[in-house]
Scaffold this active site. Sequence first.
Site, PDB file in Angstrom:
ATOM      1  N   ASP A  67       2.903 -31.713   9.633  1.00 43.03           N
ATOM      2  CA  ASP A  67       3.933 -32.687   9.268  1.00 43.03           C
ATOM      3  C   ASP A  67       3.407 -33.761   8.325  1.00 43.03           C
ATOM      4  O   ASP A  67       2.200 -33.849   8.079  1.00 43.03           O
ATOM      5  CB  ASP A  67       4.524 -33.330  10.541  1.00 43.03           C
ATOM      6  N   ASP A 136       6.657 -38.237  24.378  1.00 40.09           N
ATOM      7  CA  ASP A 136       7.955 -37.753  24.877  1.00 40.09           C
ATOM      8  C   ASP A 136       8.045 -36.229  24.812  1.00 40.09           C
ATOM      9  O   ASP A 136       9.124 -35.661  24.921  1.00 40.09           O
ATOM     10  CB  ASP A 136       9.096 -38.393  24.066  1.00 40.09           C
ATOM     11  N   HIS A 138       7.054 -34.358  22.184  1.00 41.81           N
ATOM     12  CA  HIS A 138       7.261 -33.761  20.861  1.00 41.81           C
ATOM     13  C   HIS A 138       6.002 -33.052  20.376  1.00 41.81           C
ATOM     14  O   HIS A 138       4.890 -33.383  20.776  1.00 41.81           O
ATOM     15  CB  HIS A 138       7.783 -34.774  19.833  1.00 41.81           C
ATOM     16  N   GLU A 143      11.274 -33.849  17.604  1.00 39.28           N
ATOM     17  CA  GLU A 143      11.648 -34.809  18.634  1.00 39.28           C
ATOM     18  C   GLU A 143      12.564 -34.171  19.683  1.00 39.28           C
ATOM     19  O   GLU A 143      13.192 -33.145  19.424  1.00 39.28           O
ATOM     20  CB  GLU A 143      12.397 -35.979  17.976  1.00 39.28           C
TER      21      GLU A 143
END
Length: 247
Positions: A67, A136, A138, A143
């Site tokens: 990314d 979280d 990801h 996400e």
Amino acid sequence: MKIIEAADYRGMSRKAANIISAQVILNQRSVLGLATGSTPIGVYEQLIEWYRKGDIDFLGVQTVNLDEYCGLGADHPQSYQYYMHTYFFDHVNIQEKNIHIPNGLARDITAECADYDRTISLLGGIDLQLLGLGNDGHIGFNEPNGSFNKTTHRVALKEETISANARFFDDPKGVPRYAMTMGIKSIMQAKKILMVVSGTGKADILDQALFGPVTPLIPASILQLHPDVTVVADEGALSQIRTHGLI
Ligand code: GLP
């Protein structure tokens, strides 16, 4: 799925670096999928040390990163381009032409994402994909509540991710709100996956990801369906899983 326990962060880094090293020794033309974040830094440090000793050679290796932030170029200290050069590429004999990271300054993000998918496919796919785990759940910048069926695409980052990553920015308001990321589909197409996780702060999310339901609410939970995943985690990260007696 294999879960390998290490005593601490250093042990986690060494074990994961061993797995990457074995991959490159077995296939000098390996396509490595690489990750950023604080967790893999020790892995890169270990690989650099072995490279300096002559134990590993990156000349034929190709890399594709997961990314990149939209709006940050290679000279921005918080771009993933900059990170990868600082922590890894500048210290080993990887060839610049073999390094692939989405261009955060691309004007046409859709075209950049499509080009990136084409690059991965022309390389013959990813042999080994290194992953960290977001707080979280990801992976890359996929996400919670996104689609499992996407390749490289633009994402709006969640507030939690923006604030988790603000620690790296001089001005916390400077954290980009968008990023380009390989999608879950791209990650799942990697032949092998290696996830590194460290610290008690990730214990709960790691437990949910590996042993909870497979759900887009915890993107990493999809890894339960991949045929060749190795998780290298330290005692802290595995502490909750251990209380269930699952390892
Ligand atoms: C960022 C990266 C992820 C990484 C995550 C966790 O969001 N895009 O690839 O896994 O941070 O980072 P850390 O290892 O610092 O907890």
